[in-house]
Design an enzyme around this catalytic site. Structure first.
Site, PDB file in Angstrom:
ATOM      1  CE  LYS A 132      -9.653 -20.736  -4.427  1.00 13.15           C
ATOM      2  NZ  LYS A 132      -9.830 -19.796  -3.028  1.00 13.15           N
TER       3      LYS A 132
ATOM      4  CG  HIS B 244     -33.475 -15.318  -3.849  1.00 13.81           C
ATOM      5  ND1 HIS B 244     -33.467 -14.097  -3.320  1.00 13.81           N
ATOM      6  CD2 HIS B 244     -34.913 -15.764  -3.179  1.00 13.81           C
ATOM      7  CE1 HIS B 244     -34.545 -13.869  -2.626  1.00 13.81           C
ATOM      8  NE2 HIS B 244     -35.440 -14.748  -2.491  1.00 13.81           N
TER       9      HIS B 244
ATOM     10  NE  ARG C  54     -13.696   1.492   2.170  1.00  9.56           N
ATOM     11  CZ  ARG C  54     -14.847   1.816   1.891  1.00  9.56           C
ATOM     12  NH1 ARG C  54     -14.912   3.036   1.259  1.00  9.56           N
ATOM     13  NH2 ARG C  54     -15.938   1.369   2.363  1.00  9.56           N
TER      14      ARG C  54
ATOM     15  CB  CYS D 210      -7.471  -7.681   4.445  1.00  8.80           C
ATOM     16  SG  CYS D 210      -6.487  -6.172   4.078  1.00  8.80           S
TER      17      CYS D 210
ATOM     18  N   GLY E  14      -7.146 -16.272   3.320  1.00  6.06           N
ATOM     19  CA  GLY E  14      -5.610 -15.913   3.781  1.00  6.06           C
ATOM     20  C   GLY E  14      -5.578 -14.532   3.355  1.00  6.06           C
TER      21      GLY E  14
ATOM     22  CE  LYS F 197      -9.459  -3.300   5.197  1.00  2.00           C
ATOM     23  NZ  LYS F 197      -7.974  -2.369   5.508  1.00  2.00           N
TER      24      LYS F 197
ATOM     25  NE  ARG G 175       9.026  -2.580  -1.118  1.00  2.00           N
ATOM     26  CZ  ARG G 175       8.371  -2.996  -2.156  1.00  2.00           C
ATOM     27  NH1 ARG G 175       8.798  -4.015  -2.919  1.00  2.00           N
ATOM     28  NH2 ARG G 175       7.103  -2.689  -2.427  1.00  2.00           N
TER      29      ARG G 175
ATOM     30  CE  LYS H 208      -7.066 -12.093  -5.368  1.00  2.70           C
ATOM     31  NZ  LYS H 208      -8.077 -10.810  -5.384  1.00  2.70           N
TER      32      LYS H 208
ATOM     33  CB  ILE I 158      -0.814  -0.088   1.327  1.00  2.00           C
ATOM     34  CG1 ILE I 158      -1.894  -1.160   1.112  1.00  2.00           C
ATOM     35  CG2 ILE I 158      -1.852   1.409   1.181  1.00  2.00           C
ATOM     36  CD1 ILE I 158      -2.548  -1.443   0.097  1.00  2.00           C
TER      37      ILE I 158
END
Length: 427
Positions: A403, A247, A157, A263, A260, A209, A45, A318, A21
């Site tokens: 998955k 529905h 977000r 967040c 995972g 959040k 970094r 993901k 972020i």
């Protein structure tokens, strides 16, 4: 007149933490014309950012950072400097304390300590890190004893994989310790955010959040419980969920091997930490945390033995991202190894995974079973030749898809028995 000149605030911004972020945020602000100091205590970094050699799967991030640095508006270093605005984007992981999971504010507290020598009257501190309700107010009380400062919470977000797009387009919620703090923070974000910006108090913003991610965690827990029930009673949960979602007022999310990321798998605990009434939230979190073990037991049931070689496809939390933080795969692999299985992992996206990563051929060589744990497009798009190559190397043509992403017909044509998590019809 630029937006920076128009707003007349925060000509100089110091961003603490240059991770998923912090780096995009610092770069975005620099492109808008702010004088930005990007700070990270990790020297490696900082060096990689300066050299534009850092790894990322975020579309256009490298281009953005390059533009920010070349503009002369972004300077990257390991220590803070004086600034008008300090934006804190450091991790707030979950730790276990006395048998309960709580937010670890160590990195946040260190970030606050690092900027204290540079704070002056009128400075604004914005906390983007996800934190338990009341944390922003606590920080303000400590820092405002010596100086007149302003403090706000503006939680990120964004969705990994689409960070730059969502950083600009998503609505933002900003909570201040007072109205002035919220307004000052809004003036910073409205220089690049095209979505709506909503102002509230700090504690409400913190809770918003946490509520967003808890809502999804509880929904996923429901889907995972449905998957377990489906296997028990002999139906296909994926078919049932698809039909139930016809529905107009139903939206059940997808089951899987666990939840995972930094967040959804973490944030609900910050509510549990603060409230004894968070019973449903705790139960959902515990159910989702149990799914990796459920997958391990399913593997053992499928191969009908308590030892063997398992090929893991996908170790990120993901699909199509490089982030392995809190990945269910880590728990699955750890449990399998503890029980004596040989485990080989394949994931061309992943970085910083706790276990060694192998090539596809190395992973599947002699495997008793292949287990899909992340929905990478690569696995969805395996063609006939890819599958033939895999079939020629495995010991047993068995695959468990947690998955539900594989082209089942293609795999079955090559002789594979395909199992899908939550499919009780083909268990």
């Amino acid at each position: 007149m630029t937006k920076v000149e128009k707003n007349g605030i925060g000509k100089r911004i110091c961003v603490i933490g240059l991770g998923y972020i912090g780096l995009p945020t610092a770069s975005m602000l620099a492109i808008q014309g702010f004088d930005v100091i990007g700070v990270d205590i990790n020297e490696k970094r900082v060096k990689e950012i300066k050299e534009l050699s850092f790894k990322t799967t975020e579309k256009d991030l490298m281009t953005l950072v390059k533009g920010a640095i070349n503009s002369g508006n972004l300077k990257v270093q390991t220590k803070p400097e004086k600034a008008d605005v300090f934006i804190i984007c450091v991790p707030t992981p979950c730790i276990e304390c006395d048998g309960e999971k709580k937010c670890d504010l160590t990195y946040l507290n260190k970030a606050i300590e690092s900027i204290k020598p540079y704070l002056e009257n009128g400075n604004l501190i914005i906390i983007e890190s996800t934190i338990p309700p009341g944390t922003t107010d606590d920080i303000y009380k400590k820092l405002s004893k010596d100086k007149k400062i302003y403090v706000a919470h503006c939680p990120e977000r964004v969705l990994p994989g689409s960070i730059l797009k969502e950083l600009v387009e998503n609505d933002r919620v900003i909570g201040g310790v007072d109205e002035k703090s919220a307004e000052m923070a809004k003036e910073i974000y409205e220089t690049f955010v095209t979505g709506k910006i909503y102002l509230t108090d700090a504690k409400t913003a913190e809770m918003v959040k946490l509520m967003e991610n808890t809502y999804r965690d509880v929904n996923i827990a429901l889907a995972n419980e449905f998957a377990k029930i489906a296997e028990e009673i002999g139906i296909n949960v994926w078919e049932a969920i698809e039909l139930a979602n016809k529905h107009p007022r139903v939206n059940i999310l997808k089951p899987g091997p666990g939840v995972g990321g930094h967040c959804i798998s973490i944030d609900p605990w910050f509510i549990v930490e603060k409230s004894k009434n968070a019973k449903l939230i705790r139960t959902a979190r515990e159910l989702n945390d149990s799914m990796p073990l459920f997958v391990v037991e399913k593997i053992k049931k499928i191969i009908k033995k308590d030892i063997g070689k398992v090929a893991i496809f996908g170790v990120t939390y993901k699909g199509n991202v490089d982030d392995t933080r809190e990945s269910p795969a880590e728990k699955v692999v750890s449990k399998l190894i503890d029980e004596g299985f040989e485990v080989k992992c394949y994931d061309k996206y992943a970085r910083d995974f706790i276990y060694p990563l192998n090539s596809l051929d190395e992973a599947v060589e002699g495997a008793d079973i292949i287990v899909i744990l992340a929905e990478h497009d690569e696995y969805k798009n395996f063609d006939k030749e890819d599958i033939k190559n895999i079939a020629s190397k495995v010991k047993n043509k068995i695959i468990l898809d947690t998955k539900n992403i594989l082209n089942r017909e293609l795999w079955e044509k090559e002789g594979f028995k395909v199992y899908v998590l939550g499919d009780g019809k083909n268990a």
